[in-house]
Design a protein around this motif. Structure first.
Motif, PDB file in Angstrom:
ATOM      1  N   THR A   1       0.805  -1.221   0.000  1.00 36.28           N
ATOM      2  CA  THR A   1       0.000   0.000   0.000  1.00 36.28           C
ATOM      3  C   THR A   1       0.840   1.275   0.000  1.00 36.28           C
ATOM      4  O   THR A   1       1.816   1.392   0.733  1.00 36.28           O
ATOM      5  N   ILE A   2       0.416   2.224  -0.825  1.00 36.01           N
ATOM      6  CA  ILE A   2       1.047   3.547  -0.904  1.00 36.01           C
ATOM      7  C   ILE A   2      -0.068   4.586  -0.964  1.00 36.01           C
ATOM      8  O   ILE A   2      -0.933   4.535  -1.841  1.00 36.01           O
ATOM      9  N   MET A   3      -0.047   5.518  -0.031  1.00 33.33           N
ATOM     10  CA  MET A   3      -1.069   6.553   0.017  1.00 33.33           C
ATOM     11  C   MET A   3      -0.503   7.885  -0.466  1.00 33.33           C
ATOM     12  O   MET A   3       0.635   8.237  -0.153  1.00 33.33           O
ATOM     13  N   ILE A   4      -1.315   8.612  -1.199  1.00 29.33           N
ATOM     14  CA  ILE A   4      -0.990   9.960  -1.659  1.00 29.33           C
ATOM     15  C   ILE A   4      -1.885  10.942  -0.910  1.00 29.33           C
ATOM     16  O   ILE A   4      -3.086  10.693  -0.741  1.00 29.33           O
ATOM     17  N   ASP A   5      -1.328  12.083  -0.480  1.00 28.32           N
ATOM     18  CA  ASP A   5      -2.129  13.048   0.263  1.00 28.32           C
ATOM     19  C   ASP A   5      -1.674  14.468  -0.062  1.00 28.32           C
ATOM     20  O   ASP A   5      -0.644  14.671  -0.721  1.00 28.32           O
TER      21      ASP A   5
END
Length: 396
Positions: free
Chosen positions: A228-232
């Motif tokens: 998992t990789i989150m962008i914010d």
């Protein structure tokens, strides 16, 4: 004459910004333009963020660390903890907007010729980032009839090949406003684990979840740390689009270390903007409650007004501040330009974003537009009335 690159020739124009010259010309001719095309909130930026910059006594505006300042990253980690996301500040790389975060991720996990599966319609700049990286988007169409819900997981599986490296979602979605449920996220989690893929989630609209629904982050999933990789970003959350501060968050150490090399190559994210973003984290919860209430009222007003127009269909968004609208026209690009060049009602017109630019499948979304409901309710009512009058006289 020297030639430009094939990559440059393939770079698409922004469906959101390409009509700006026509809007400027309309205003030069004395028309008032209602801007429904771009997600620039009219909500005031929290004063605590602006004050932090105005009252700062910096004497040398120096580089920050390439991954962002420790103080800011620790404060972001605490913010995520309050949203049931357990990460360390070392899991965070601060970027120049979410845009840079996406570019870092694409470059870190994919080589030219690799593929990423994305539900369409999707944020148009994903195409630009993919083109710049030399990767291919494999689109899977979500439909207005279903309010753009996640397509059946079997349809995703059909697209997975040896070249597939990731699935990318935007949650809540731009341009659809769709909010993925926990069950939908868990279906994707099982799929990426089965096929050993990355799951990338663009979560910049996390705060904007409506109708009693809650946002569920991919970083709340258990057993998926390596996938998992989150962008914010702070752009929409705090109405700070001009700060250009975002981040990528992952517990995958290899991804993080690789992304840091790209971060080091661009030196550092802007120092003053980090100061403002760190201060913005002190914004009281009441700010978000007021903003959500305002957007729900705007959404309801917009949907209600659009439903009075014959031949129009609109999906009801559950998050963000966009919606896709299907019009009784053959080509919304032509219609959007005509609105600015050739039409006015009481010397006013509107600027919309043609939706075909949010699809990568050819000839899809030609009769759709994206509306950003970032105007006050009274102005939204006027803007929709102008659309209604325009459709009465428009000829394809």
């Amino acid at each position: 004459m020297p030639s430009i690159s094939q990559k440059g020739r393939n770079m698409p124009q922004s469906p959101i910004r390409k009509l700006v010259p026509f809007a400027e010309q309309a205003e030069a001719e004395g028309k008032s333009v209602y801007y429904l095309n771009i997600g620039q909130p009219d909500i005031k930026t929290p004063q605590v963020a602006l004050k932090a910059v105005k009252e700062n006594d910096i004497e040398i505006l120096s580089y920050s660390r390439s991954e962002g300042s420790d103080a800011y990253r620790k404060k972001i980690a605490a913010y995520y903890d309050s949203h049931n996301i357990d990460v360390s500040h070392t899991d965070i790389i601060v970027t120049t907007g979410a845009s840079e975060a996406i570019a870092f991720v694409f470059n870190s996990i994919m080589d030219p010729g690799n593929e990423v599966v994305i539900c369409e319609p999707f944020y148009a700049n994903y195409t630009a980032f993919a083109n710049g990286t030399g990767i291919e988007i494999k689109p899977i169409i979500s439909r207005i009839e279903d309010d753009f819900a996640l397509p059946p997981i079997e349809e995703f599986e059909k697209l997975i090949t040896s070249k597939t490296k990731a699935i990318l979602i935007c949650n809540p979605g731009n341009p659809t406003g769709y909010l993925y449920s926990k069950d939908e996220i868990e279906q994707l989690a099982q799929l990426v684990k089965k096929h050993d893929l990355f799951l990338i989630s663009d979560e910049v609209y996390r705060e904007f979840a409506y109708d009693g629904l809650s946002h569920y982050s991919i970083l709340e999933l258990e057993g998926l740390d390596e996938h998992t990789i989150m962008i914010d970003s702070v752009s929409k959350r705090y109405s700070m689009c001009g700060a250009r501060i975002g981040c990528l968050v992952t517990r995958n150490q290899s991804v993080r270390h690789t992304a840091l090399k790209f971060a080091q190559a661009r030196l550092s994210p802007p120092t003053y903007a980090q100061i403002a973003s760190e201060a913005a984290l002190n914004t009281p919860q009441s700010y978000f409650e007021d903003v959500k209430k305002e957007y729900v009222e705007r959404r309801n007003t917009l949907i209600s007004e659009l439903n009075t127009i014959e031949g129009v269909r609109v999906a009801t968004p559950k998050g963000a501040f966009y919606c896709i609208v299907e019009l009784p026209v053959k080509n919304s690009d032509h219609f959007a330009q005509w609105l600015l060049e050739s039409f006015s009602f009481e010397n006013e017109t509107v600027m919309v974003a043609p939706a075909a630019g949010f699809y990568s499948t050819p000839n899809v979304g030609l009769n759709q537009i994206r509306i950003a409901y970032v105007l006050k309710k009274e102005r939204l009512i006027k803007a929709v009335n102008i659309l209604k009058e325009a459709l009465k006289v428009y000829k394809d």
